[in-house]
Design an enzyme around this catalytic site. Structure first.
Site, PDB file in Angstrom:
ATOM      1  N   HIS A 211     -94.060 -77.803 -72.541  1.00 24.68           N
ATOM      2  CA  HIS A 211     -95.341 -77.269 -72.985  1.00 24.68           C
ATOM      3  C   HIS A 211     -95.651 -77.849 -74.351  1.00 24.68           C
ATOM      4  O   HIS A 211     -94.739 -78.045 -75.154  1.00 24.68           O
ATOM      5  CB  HIS A 211     -95.266 -75.740 -73.084  1.00 24.68           C
TER       6      HIS A 211
ATOM      7  N   ASP B   4     -96.428 -71.946 -65.085  1.00 23.40           N
ATOM      8  CA  ASP B   4     -96.696 -72.463 -63.737  1.00 23.40           C
ATOM      9  C   ASP B   4     -95.455 -72.513 -62.871  1.00 23.40           C
ATOM     10  O   ASP B   4     -95.564 -72.669 -61.652  1.00 23.40           O
ATOM     11  CB  ASP B   4     -97.277 -73.875 -63.830  1.00 23.40           C
TER      12      ASP B   4
HETATM   13  N1  ACO Z   1     -90.020 -83.429 -67.346  1.00 15.70           N
HETATM   14  C1  ACO Z   1     -89.352 -84.426 -67.962  1.00 15.70           C
HETATM   15  N2  ACO Z   1     -89.583 -84.852 -69.211  1.00 15.70           N
HETATM   16  C2  ACO Z   1     -90.567 -84.237 -69.890  1.00 15.70           C
HETATM   17  C3  ACO Z   1     -91.317 -83.188 -69.332  1.00 15.70           C
HETATM   18  C4  ACO Z   1     -91.014 -82.777 -68.022  1.00 15.70           C
HETATM   19  N3  ACO Z   1     -91.693 -81.792 -67.426  1.00 15.70           N
HETATM   20  N4  ACO Z   1     -92.235 -82.767 -70.230  1.00 15.70           N
HETATM   21  C5  ACO Z   1     -92.080 -83.525 -71.314  1.00 15.70           C
HETATM   22  N5  ACO Z   1     -91.068 -84.410 -71.122  1.00 15.70           N
HETATM   23  C6  ACO Z   1     -90.557 -85.368 -72.094  1.00 15.70           C
HETATM   24  C7  ACO Z   1     -91.515 -86.558 -72.216  1.00 15.70           C
HETATM   25  O1  ACO Z   1     -91.177 -87.591 -71.343  1.00 15.70           O
HETATM   26  C8  ACO Z   1     -91.338 -86.924 -73.667  1.00 15.70           C
HETATM   27  O2  ACO Z   1     -90.155 -87.696 -73.782  1.00 15.70           O
HETATM   28  P1  ACO Z   1     -90.055 -88.878 -74.888  1.00 15.70           P
HETATM   29  O3  ACO Z   1     -90.083 -88.175 -76.208  1.00 15.70           O
HETATM   30  O4  ACO Z   1     -88.752 -89.503 -74.576  1.00 15.70           O
HETATM   31  O5  ACO Z   1     -91.228 -89.764 -74.651  1.00 15.70           O
HETATM   32  C9  ACO Z   1     -91.086 -85.607 -74.377  1.00 15.70           C
HETATM   33  O6  ACO Z   1     -90.548 -84.725 -73.365  1.00 15.70           O
HETATM   34  C10 ACO Z   1     -92.335 -84.984 -74.961  1.00 15.70           C
HETATM   35  O7  ACO Z   1     -93.315 -84.952 -73.942  1.00 15.70           O
HETATM   36  P2  ACO Z   1     -94.869 -85.085 -74.217  1.00 15.70           P
HETATM   37  O8  ACO Z   1     -95.572 -85.440 -72.956  1.00 15.70           O
HETATM   38  O9  ACO Z   1     -95.106 -85.956 -75.416  1.00 15.70           O
HETATM   39  O10 ACO Z   1     -95.209 -83.605 -74.618  1.00 15.70           O
HETATM   40  P3  ACO Z   1     -96.634 -82.976 -74.614  1.00 15.70           P
HETATM   41  O11 ACO Z   1     -96.584 -81.807 -75.513  1.00 15.70           O
HETATM   42  O12 ACO Z   1     -97.668 -83.997 -74.875  1.00 15.70           O
HETATM   43  O13 ACO Z   1     -96.835 -82.509 -73.087  1.00 15.70           O
HETATM   44  C11 ACO Z   1     -96.852 -81.288 -71.081  1.00 15.70           C
HETATM   45  C12 ACO Z   1     -96.739 -81.242 -72.621  1.00 15.70           C
HETATM   46  C13 ACO Z   1     -98.088 -82.105 -70.678  1.00 15.70           C
HETATM   47  C14 ACO Z   1     -97.071 -79.872 -70.559  1.00 15.70           C
HETATM   48  C15 ACO Z   1     -95.557 -81.917 -70.492  1.00 15.70           C
HETATM   49  O14 ACO Z   1     -94.434 -81.160 -70.874  1.00 15.70           O
HETATM   50  C16 ACO Z   1     -95.618 -82.060 -68.978  1.00 15.70           C
HETATM   51  O15 ACO Z   1     -96.160 -83.045 -68.468  1.00 15.70           O
HETATM   52  N6  ACO Z   1     -95.050 -81.050 -68.214  1.00 15.70           N
HETATM   53  C17 ACO Z   1     -95.116 -81.075 -66.789  1.00 15.70           C
HETATM   54  C18 ACO Z   1     -96.479 -80.573 -66.316  1.00 15.70           C
HETATM   55  C19 ACO Z   1     -96.648 -79.094 -66.513  1.00 15.70           C
HETATM   56  O16 ACO Z   1     -95.800 -78.284 -66.166  1.00 15.70           O
HETATM   57  N7  ACO Z   1     -97.827 -78.714 -67.069  1.00 15.70           N
HETATM   58  C20 ACO Z   1     -98.185 -77.321 -67.275  1.00 15.70           C
HETATM   59  C21 ACO Z   1     -98.283 -76.985 -68.721  1.00 15.70           C
HETATM   60  S1  ACO Z   1     -98.556 -75.275 -68.963  1.00 15.70           S
HETATM   61  C22 ACO Z   1    -100.191 -75.067 -68.674  1.00 15.70           C
HETATM   62  O17 ACO Z   1    -101.022 -75.921 -68.848  1.00 15.70           O
HETATM   63  C23 ACO Z   1    -100.599 -73.764 -68.194  1.00 15.70           C
END
Ligand code: ACO
Length: 432
Positions: free
Chosen positions: A308, A366
């Protein structure tokens, strides 16, 4: 020099400017950089708003490090356990919990607006039967502005209130109709003797030839899901509603914009994606294979329902839903649901995994909501619709707050331009 300020220095020119620091009631303070461009001729670059507060709000507080979510000061756990969605809506819109009289008045007002204009139902026929219900939601909710002209003066507080009530009251009817349309069943009209959640379940699952038995356990779980999704401060969809609203667009158009932003799998679309992922994993013994894929920097796969932007701790909403899921699975005779088992195993392995610990990736709201919704009988393509319906109160409350603000001005982000600089047009036969 004021203690509540920060000095910025442009090392190119040596110019220094003091910027005020504004403290909120809790949480991080902000640096007021509204005059930054005037003083320095520079913009701030912050794609994705990672360090930028886009507004001053009194509605919802989140401490992502500690996993805290509060609406108007009330912890989400208390609201989920003791309140109802309608009461939470009142709290979000008006700032205080209602008295008994206020609750009855508000509840009645919502109930009296549950029907949609009969002509609006004709809109559905314009969509293909296999249209995604979110696509229908975007269109039909946007179309509300063509039907309710009498409440579109956004500068009139009473009009804003009536529009808000219409959004809250009609979204369940519109959402259920989007499901009925693609299943080919007739639309079910709202029943004003039922609670908000029970009425939605009834419009979804009853047919003219068969009554739907509304279990109090299921209806409570539905209400809980609505409460847990009601608002979440300045996320992508809420920020979209605010930005659209800042141009003084009408509220229905703004809510439709919010629904579009919510649809993406990185936001509200994740609950549908979680179920697809759990289905693909298939059995608990394959969980580690998928955790491995998520860890692999060369693989674009992400564990849906994990991570998140704000929470760097267990999402408090996921904790409530994890417990609610057990009750719903029991009630629906799915106590041995294989997807729930896979989810539990996935959570167990991910929470112990170095990659997830280091990146502070915990289950988000979620992760469990899809399992509950599926057990109730919702198909996966309705999950994000339910999220949108529940979030509508957050969007409209944030919109009301913004429009009522004396400092309302159109949102207009700036940019770092890195494209071509000025050049002259060349006739087509002279181009390389
Ligand atoms: N699985 C694996 N790796 C992940 C995940 C995940 N679900 N989420 C983040 N990471 C990793 C990224 O690859 C990144 O790694 P890096 O630093 O080596 O590049 C690091 O963690 C940070 O991730 P970001 O995408 O930069 O974090 P951001 O805050 O921008 O994204 C997000 C948050 C979009 C929710 C992300 O965690 C994600 O895509 N999760 C999966 C989708 C999801 O569950 N979305 C629902 C969110 S809750 C809502 O909207 C109600």
């Amino acid at each position: 020099m004021s203690k509540n300020s920060m000095t910025f220095r442009d090392n190119r020119t040596g110019k220094e400017v003091e910027l005020p620091i504004i403290e909120g009631s809790t949480g991080p303070s902000v640096v007021d950089c509204t005059k930054f461009y005037r003083d320095f001729g520079l913009f701030m670059l912050d794609p994705g708003f990672k360090s930028t507060a886009s507004c001053d709000s009194k509605i919802t507080f989140i401490d992502g490090e500690k996993g805290i979510l509060e609406h108007r000061g009330y912890p989400i756990e208390q609201l989920a356990e003791k309140s109802s969605y309608i009461e939470t809506c009142y709290l979000l819109m008006y700032g205080e919990l209602p008295t008994k009289d206020e609750f009855d008045w508000f509840n009645r007002l919502v109930v009296e607006h549950t029907m949609v204009h009969e002509q609006l139902l004709q809109f559905y026929k314009g969509f293909r039967r296999d249209a995604h219900p979110m696509a229908i939601m975007v269109g039909v909710v946007g179309a509300l502005s063509a039907f309710y002209h009498d409440s579109l003066d956004i500068h009139d507080p009473r009009h804003r209130e009536i529009s808000a009530i219409r959004v809250l009251a009609k979204l369940p009817t519109i959402a259920a109709a989007s499901y009925k349309y693609y299943t080919g069943q007739p639309f079910i009209y709202p029943n004003n003797n039922l609670s908000y959640a029970a009425n939605f379940l009834n419009m979804m699952f009853s047919t003219p030839c068969e009554e739907y038995h509304i279990s109090p356990i299921i209806s409570d779980a539905m209400d809980k899901i609505f409460i847990l999704h009601a608002d979440h401060e300045q996320n992508a969809s809420t920020a979209t509603v605010r930005l659209a609203g800042s141009s003084q667009a009408n509220p229905f158009a703004c809510i439709s914009a919010g629904i579009s932003a919510l649809w993406g799998p990185a936001h509200g679309g994740a609950n549908e994606a979680v179920l697809k992922m759990l289905d693909e994993i298939g059995t608990p013994d394959r969980v580690s294979e998928y955790v491995e894929k998520a860890r692999d920097p060369k693989d674009t796969f992400r564990l849906m329902g994990f991570g998140h932007r704000v929470y760097k701790n267990y999402d408090p909403r996921a904790k409530v839903l994890r417990e609610a899921a057990k009750g719903v699975l029991e009630e629906t005779g799915r106590a041995d649901d294989p997807l729930f088992k896979i989810a539990m195993e996935l959570e167990r392995i991910a929470l112990e995994d170095e990659y997830f610990i280091e990146k502070k990736l915990y289950p988000n709201v979620d992760f469990y909501s899809g399992i509950i919704l599926r057990a109730i009988g919702f198909p996966p393509n309705m999950f994000t619709v339910i999220f949108a319906l529940a979030r509508s109160v957050g969007w409209i409350s944030q919109w009301i707050e913004m429009i009522g603000d004396d400092h309302l001005s159109i949102g207009r982000p700036r940019q770092l331009y890195s494209g071509a600089t000025k050049r002259d047009w060349v006739p087509i036969d002279e181009r390389d």
